[in-house]
Design a protein around this motif. Structure first.
Motif, PDB file in Angstrom:
ATOM      1  N   GLY A 139       0.858  -1.145  -0.051  1.00  0.00           N
ATOM      2  CA  GLY A 139      -0.050   0.021  -0.307  1.00  0.00           C
ATOM      3  C   GLY A 139       0.875   1.218  -0.127  1.00  0.00           C
ATOM      4  N   PRO A 140       1.746   1.511   0.809  1.00  0.00           N
ATOM      5  CA  PRO A 140       2.783   2.666   0.947  1.00  0.00           C
ATOM      6  C   PRO A 140       3.457   2.922  -0.416  1.00  0.00           C
ATOM      7  CG  PRO A 140       2.750   1.453   2.930  1.00  0.00           C
ATOM      8  CD  PRO A 140       1.899   0.618   2.341  1.00  0.00           C
ATOM      9  N   LEU A 157       1.070   4.537  -2.644  1.00  0.00           N
ATOM     10  CA  LEU A 157       0.768   5.776  -2.209  1.00  0.00           C
ATOM     11  C   LEU A 157       2.012   6.743  -2.617  1.00  0.00           C
ATOM     12  CD1 LEU A 157      -1.788   6.145  -0.328  1.00  0.00           C
ATOM     13  CD2 LEU A 157      -0.203   6.645   1.466  1.00  0.00           C
ATOM     14  N   PHE A 158       3.288   6.449  -2.116  1.00  0.00           N
ATOM     15  CA  PHE A 158       4.173   7.357  -2.511  1.00  0.00           C
ATOM     16  C   PHE A 158       4.493   7.447  -3.812  1.00  0.00           C
ATOM     17  CE2 PHE A 158       4.806   8.752   1.926  1.00  0.00           C
ATOM     18  CZ  PHE A 158       4.774   7.601   2.786  1.00  0.00           C
ATOM     19  N   GLY A 213       2.709   6.819  -6.669  1.00  0.00           N
ATOM     20  CA  GLY A 213       1.756   7.352  -7.279  1.00  0.00           C
ATOM     21  C   GLY A 213       1.493   8.911  -6.951  1.00  0.00           C
ATOM     22  N   GLY A 214       1.741   9.456  -5.676  1.00  0.00           N
ATOM     23  CA  GLY A 214       1.929  10.849  -5.162  1.00  0.00           C
ATOM     24  C   GLY A 214       3.025  11.380  -5.956  1.00  0.00           C
TER      25      GLY A 214
END
Lengths: 82, 82
Positions: free
Chosen positions: B14-15, B18-19, B21-22
């Protein structure tokens, strides 16, 4: 010293539009603004002289001569109107 | 399987998404933001030919301002346009 009163030494003041080391656009902007000022207000309008002093401080002499020759030949791409 | 199902099956990743994709989103949106707001980038030659002229004399356009009193002191200064 030869002269008792030295003329006040000045240079182009800080312009927030051009804060970085590269002052190319500052030089060009002053050159264009001087001739716009001359065209709009006439040659003897005193505040125009500040632009003249600024571009002579900022611009390399070779550029000033090149732009002047282009301007006299009508080939300078900058817009000196308005 | 779908992306959501994959992440639900491997929650440790997940992270990562997140990162990463960010970061991808930032890599796309930051240049677009600069094209819209940076005073030295010319995008629209007809309607906004000199975007640096909208910078006021009390504005700082650099990333970090170590001496805000300098700029605040320039608040009333007039813009030296032609």
């Amino acid at each position: 010293m030869s002269d008792q009163e030295a003329a006040p030494l000045q240079t182009a003041p800080f312009d927030a539009r051009f804060p970085n080391t590269n002052q190319t656009k500052h030089c060009w902007q002053n050159y264009v603004d001087y001739y716009k000022c001359i065209n709009a207000r006439g040659e003897d309008f005193a505040p125009c002289k500040q632009f003249w002093r600024n571009y002579h401080s900022l611009c390399p002499n070779g550029w000033v001569e090149k732009w002047d020759t282009q301007r006299e030949a009508g080939e300078n791409p900058s817009n000196f109107e308005i | 399987m779908s992306f959501a199902a994959f992440v639900r099956a491997n929650p440790a990743l997940g992270p990562l998404f997140l990162f990463a994709g960010g970061g991808c989103a930032a890599a796309v949106t930051y240049p677009m933001y600069l094209l819209r707001t940076h005073p030295e980038i010319l995008v629209d030659r007809k309607n906004n030919p000199e975007p640096w002229n909208r910078v006021q004399q009390h504005e700082n356009i650099k990333l970090i301002n170590v001496n805000p009193e300098f700029y605040n002191g320039r608040r009333g200064m007039d813009n030296r346009r032609y």
